[in-house]
Design a protein around this motif. Structure first.
Motif, PDB file in Angstrom:
ATOM      1  N   HIS A 117       0.852  -0.983   0.020  1.00 45.57           N
ATOM      2  CA  HIS A 117       0.084   0.323  -0.002  1.00 45.57           C
ATOM      3  C   HIS A 117       0.771   1.427  -0.199  1.00 45.57           C
ATOM      4  O   HIS A 117       1.836   1.539   0.633  1.00 45.57           O
ATOM      5  N   THR A 118       0.264   2.173  -0.868  1.00 49.65           N
ATOM      6  CA  THR A 118       1.364   3.263  -0.907  1.00 49.65           C
ATOM      7  C   THR A 118       0.506   4.862  -1.069  1.00 49.65           C
ATOM      8  O   THR A 118      -1.045   3.975  -1.924  1.00 49.65           O
ATOM      9  N   ILE A 119       0.987   5.684  -1.274  1.00 48.87           N
ATOM     10  CA  ILE A 119       0.016   6.868  -1.358  1.00 48.87           C
ATOM     11  C   ILE A 119       0.717   7.613  -2.630  1.00 48.87           C
ATOM     12  O   ILE A 119       1.890   8.194  -1.966  1.00 48.87           O
ATOM     13  N   GLU A 120       0.563   7.754  -3.809  1.00 49.53           N
ATOM     14  CA  GLU A 120       1.559   8.430  -4.989  1.00 49.53           C
ATOM     15  C   GLU A 120       1.038  10.229  -4.405  1.00 49.53           C
ATOM     16  O   GLU A 120       2.284  10.094  -4.583  1.00 49.53           O
ATOM     17  N   LYS A 121       0.037  10.363  -4.340  1.00 48.02           N
ATOM     18  CA  LYS A 121       0.335  11.923  -4.050  1.00 48.02           C
ATOM     19  C   LYS A 121       1.068  12.071  -3.035  1.00 48.02           C
ATOM     20  O   LYS A 121       1.623  13.235  -2.774  1.00 48.02           O
ATOM     21  N   TRP A 137      -2.153  -9.648   4.292  1.00 49.31           N
ATOM     22  CA  TRP A 137      -1.635  -9.626   4.761  1.00 49.31           C
ATOM     23  C   TRP A 137      -0.930  -8.552   4.086  1.00 49.31           C
ATOM     24  O   TRP A 137      -1.782  -8.855   2.907  1.00 49.31           O
ATOM     25  N   GLY A 138      -0.038  -7.791   4.722  1.00 48.53           N
ATOM     26  CA  GLY A 138       0.178  -6.381   3.519  1.00 48.53           C
ATOM     27  C   GLY A 138       0.815  -5.770   4.348  1.00 48.53           C
ATOM     28  O   GLY A 138       1.226  -5.674   5.287  1.00 48.53           O
ATOM     29  N   PHE A 139       2.030  -4.859   3.193  1.00 44.11           N
ATOM     30  CA  PHE A 139       2.938  -4.042   3.844  1.00 44.11           C
ATOM     31  C   PHE A 139       2.562  -2.720   3.507  1.00 44.11           C
ATOM     32  O   PHE A 139       2.058  -2.132   2.043  1.00 44.11           O
ATOM     33  N   CYS A 140       2.831  -1.559   4.394  1.00 39.42           N
ATOM     34  CA  CYS A 140       2.466  -0.247   3.719  1.00 39.42           C
ATOM     35  C   CYS A 140       3.780   0.678   3.607  1.00 39.42           C
ATOM     36  O   CYS A 140       4.726   0.472   4.310  1.00 39.42           O
ATOM     37  N   VAL A 141       4.644   1.352   2.103  1.00 37.45           N
ATOM     38  CA  VAL A 141       5.268   1.715   1.954  1.00 37.45           C
ATOM     39  C   VAL A 141       5.298   2.906   1.828  1.00 37.45           C
ATOM     40  O   VAL A 141       4.293   3.279   0.853  1.00 37.45           O
ATOM     41  N   SER A 142       6.125   4.046   1.585  1.00 42.79           N
ATOM     42  CA  SER A 142       6.207   5.588   0.805  1.00 42.79           C
ATOM     43  C   SER A 142       6.345   5.144  -0.451  1.00 42.79           C
ATOM     44  O   SER A 142       7.176   4.365  -1.093  1.00 42.79           O
ATOM     45  N   TYR A 143       5.682   5.734  -0.993  1.00 43.41           N
ATOM     46  CA  TYR A 143       5.981   5.950  -2.797  1.00 43.41           C
ATOM     47  C   TYR A 143       7.404   5.725  -3.158  1.00 43.41           C
ATOM     48  O   TYR A 143       7.738   4.831  -3.896  1.00 43.41           O
ATOM     49  N   ASN A 144       7.551   6.959  -2.481  1.00 41.22           N
ATOM     50  CA  ASN A 144       9.582   6.659  -3.345  1.00 41.22           C
ATOM     51  C   ASN A 144      10.380   6.027  -3.047  1.00 41.22           C
ATOM     52  O   ASN A 144      11.101   5.266  -3.762  1.00 41.22           O
ATOM     53  N   GLN A 145      10.234   4.655  -1.763  1.00 44.32           N
ATOM     54  CA  GLN A 145      10.451   3.851  -1.544  1.00 44.32           C
ATOM     55  C   GLN A 145       9.986   2.271  -2.321  1.00 44.32           C
ATOM     56  O   GLN A 145      10.953   1.509  -2.908  1.00 44.32           O
ATOM     57  N   TYR A 146       8.898   2.463  -2.497  1.00 37.55           N
ATOM     58  CA  TYR A 146       7.787   2.038  -3.717  1.00 37.55           C
ATOM     59  C   TYR A 146       8.606   1.788  -5.167  1.00 37.55           C
ATOM     60  O   TYR A 146       8.475   0.923  -5.920  1.00 37.55           O
ATOM     61  N   LYS A 147       9.042   3.053  -5.569  1.00 40.97           N
ATOM     62  CA  LYS A 147       9.876   3.009  -6.560  1.00 40.97           C
ATOM     63  C   LYS A 147      11.242   2.543  -7.176  1.00 40.97           C
ATOM     64  O   LYS A 147      10.797   1.662  -8.167  1.00 40.97           O
ATOM     65  N   THR A 148      11.755   2.419  -5.849  1.00 36.43           N
ATOM     66  CA  THR A 148      12.594   1.403  -5.434  1.00 36.43           C
ATOM     67  C   THR A 148      12.827   0.112  -5.358  1.00 36.43           C
ATOM     68  O   THR A 148      13.924  -0.740  -4.793  1.00 36.43           O
ATOM     69  N   LEU A 149      11.974  -0.278  -5.361  1.00 32.91           N
ATOM     70  CA  LEU A 149      12.094  -1.976  -4.468  1.00 32.91           C
ATOM     71  C   LEU A 149      12.215  -2.370  -5.770  1.00 32.91           C
ATOM     72  O   LEU A 149      12.781  -3.857  -4.922  1.00 32.91           O
ATOM     73  N   GLY A 150      12.865  -2.287  -7.106  1.00 31.65           N
ATOM     74  CA  GLY A 150      14.041  -3.683  -7.804  1.00 31.65           C
ATOM     75  C   GLY A 150      12.870  -4.922  -7.646  1.00 31.65           C
ATOM     76  O   GLY A 150      11.378  -5.082  -7.820  1.00 31.65           O
TER      77      GLY A 150
END
Ligand code: ZN
Length: 436
Positions: A117-121, A137-150
């Motif tokens: 789960h992330t918030i793009e804006k 189940w799930g994880f929440c991350v910043s959109y900035n981190q989401y973009k660098t997931l690999g």
């Protein structure tokens, strides 16, 4: 702060004191059950010795609801294919979706993505997500981190447990001179976020200490620290008759520590005593504020005001939940909630309580106007502002008919509540009025 005659206040928390409690409670991983709830209640009980810790049980039912199992987490993380722990619940408890089921699996990016789960804006913010009643189940991350997931694969570990047990809440009754009650409710189920919702418990702790230092109280105060929704539903089920009989007004305390706005969410009825008090208070404070109808609800007032329950419970807040961008994210942190914001929040709630305590009906004892001059209540004409003062006094007297309460009179006379109370206190001192 509204001052009340004949009452000595011995205790006023500073904004710094309130903020220090919030700092202490902030790191705890709270949810609607589990260890975080226990630790939070223990902390509150440490400050408020009279608090009773009570509970209801998993799988117990209340009306249409079944209480969930107790959820606890040992650890939760995601490791990328280079062995880096890229998401770690220990670094920020918002990373884990509340009530996540356990998992220990190596999975592809495609399988992981639907559980993130992330918030793009709001690219810096970690969102707050729960799944109490649907196993997931799930994880929440910043959109900035989401973009660098690999590309993965990823090792996903959630070491959580579900077991039957007690869901705890705190209750405290502060006796007044009457059995009529004011209900003050807050919730203790959000993890590390400050305005929604730790500002609520922290201000309520301050309010309890303040109330207990009153010389006299007209109302009895019913104070509850509960998990949101499930807690209020069980509390209502277990106390319905008492609540319906005695509760005359009440507030849900949350979002009381920011410096952006003041808000009031009306009761479902919209015209009860607490609605009148809250609206007048915000008007008198002369601050920027928003009044929300009941249809904008979102917390335990939904249960307290439900048809058939119909308790007069509103919610006085600073910025209302859902109306500030930091809401339900990691940006709702110890910087967003400030000592000044908390002190203002405390003053808001304590002022509303003081208005409820003092909003009485009085009757003038003379027929035709009393002769004020012989009682020293008629100022010399040369005194500055004396004309307006006489006018205000005469207007207030004109409504002291035993029918209008102080709030009515302040509105009829277009005076601040405090000013009206001051005039009434003066008349009381001259034995010109009696309380009805
Ligand atoms: Zn919330």
């Amino acid at each position: 702060m509204i001052k009340q005659k004949n009452v000595n206040f011995h205790y006023h928390p500073s904004g710094e004191e309130l903020h220090s409690w919030l700092i202490d409670l902030f790191p705890i991983n709270r949810s609607i059950s589990g260890e975080g709830q226990f630790l939070t209640l223990q902390y509150i009980k440490n400050k408020l010795k009279a608090l009773k810790i009570k509970s209801f049980k998993s799988n117990d039912t209340a009306f249409d609801w079944t209480a969930p199992e107790i959820w606890n987490v040992k650890e939760a993380y995601v490791i990328d294919n280079f062995g880096n722990k890229i998401i770690d619940f220990r670094k920020n408890n918002l990373h884990l979706v509340g009530y996540s089921v356990p998992i220990n699996e190596i999975m592809s990016r495609e399988k992981l993505i639907p559980h993130l789960h992330t918030i793009e804006k709001l690219p810096e913010a970690i969102p707050y997500v729960t799944s109490y009643y649907k196993k997931n189940w799930g994880f929440c991350v910043s959109y900035n981190q989401y973009k660098t997931l690999g590309n993965g694969p990823f090792k996903v570990v959630i070491d959580s447990s579900f077991e039957k047990g007690d869901i705890q809440y705190g209750e405290l009754l502060i006796k007044g001179s009457t059995k009529n009650e004011i209900l003050l409710s807050t919730y203790i189920c959000h993890p590390s976020m400050a305005n929604d919702n730790l500002s609520g418990p922290v201000i309520l702790m301050g309010i309890v200490k303040w109330l207990m230092s009153f010389e006299n109280r007209r109302y009895t105060y019913r104070i509850i620290f509960i998990p949101e929704t499930i807690g209020s539903i069980f509390y209502i089920k277990n106390n319905l008759n008492k609540l319906k009989k005695y509760v005359k007004a009440g507030l849900v305390l949350t979002c009381l520590g920011d410096e952006l706005n003041y808000s009031y969410l009306c009761t479902r009825n919209g015209e009860s005593n607490i609605d009148r008090v809250a609206k007048k208070l915000l008007k008198d404070l002369n601050v920027k504020h928003s009044i929300y109808p009941f249809t904008k609800n979102g917390s335990d007032e939904r249960q307290f005001c439900f048809p058939g329950i119909d308790l007069p419970i509103g919610s006085l807040m600073k910025s209302k939940y859902g109306e500030f961008k930091e809401y339900h994210t990691s940006l709702d942190n110890l910087d967003f909630v400030t000592p000044k914001g908390l002190k203002d929040g405390f003053n808001l709630i304590s002022s509303a309580i003081t208005m409820l305590e003092t909003n009485l009906k009085y009757k003038i004892t003379t027929l035709c106007e009393p002769q004020l001059g012989k009682r020293g209540l008629y100022p010399q004409s040369s005194e500055l502002g004396s004309e307006a003062m006489v006018r205000d006094q005469m207007n207030v007297i004109a409504y002291l008919d035993g029918e209008h309460d102080v709030l009515d009179i302040s509105e009829k006379c277009q005076l601040d509540y405090l000013k009206t109370l001051e005039i009434i206190d003066k008349l009381k001192g001259s034995q010109l009025i009696i309380e009805i």
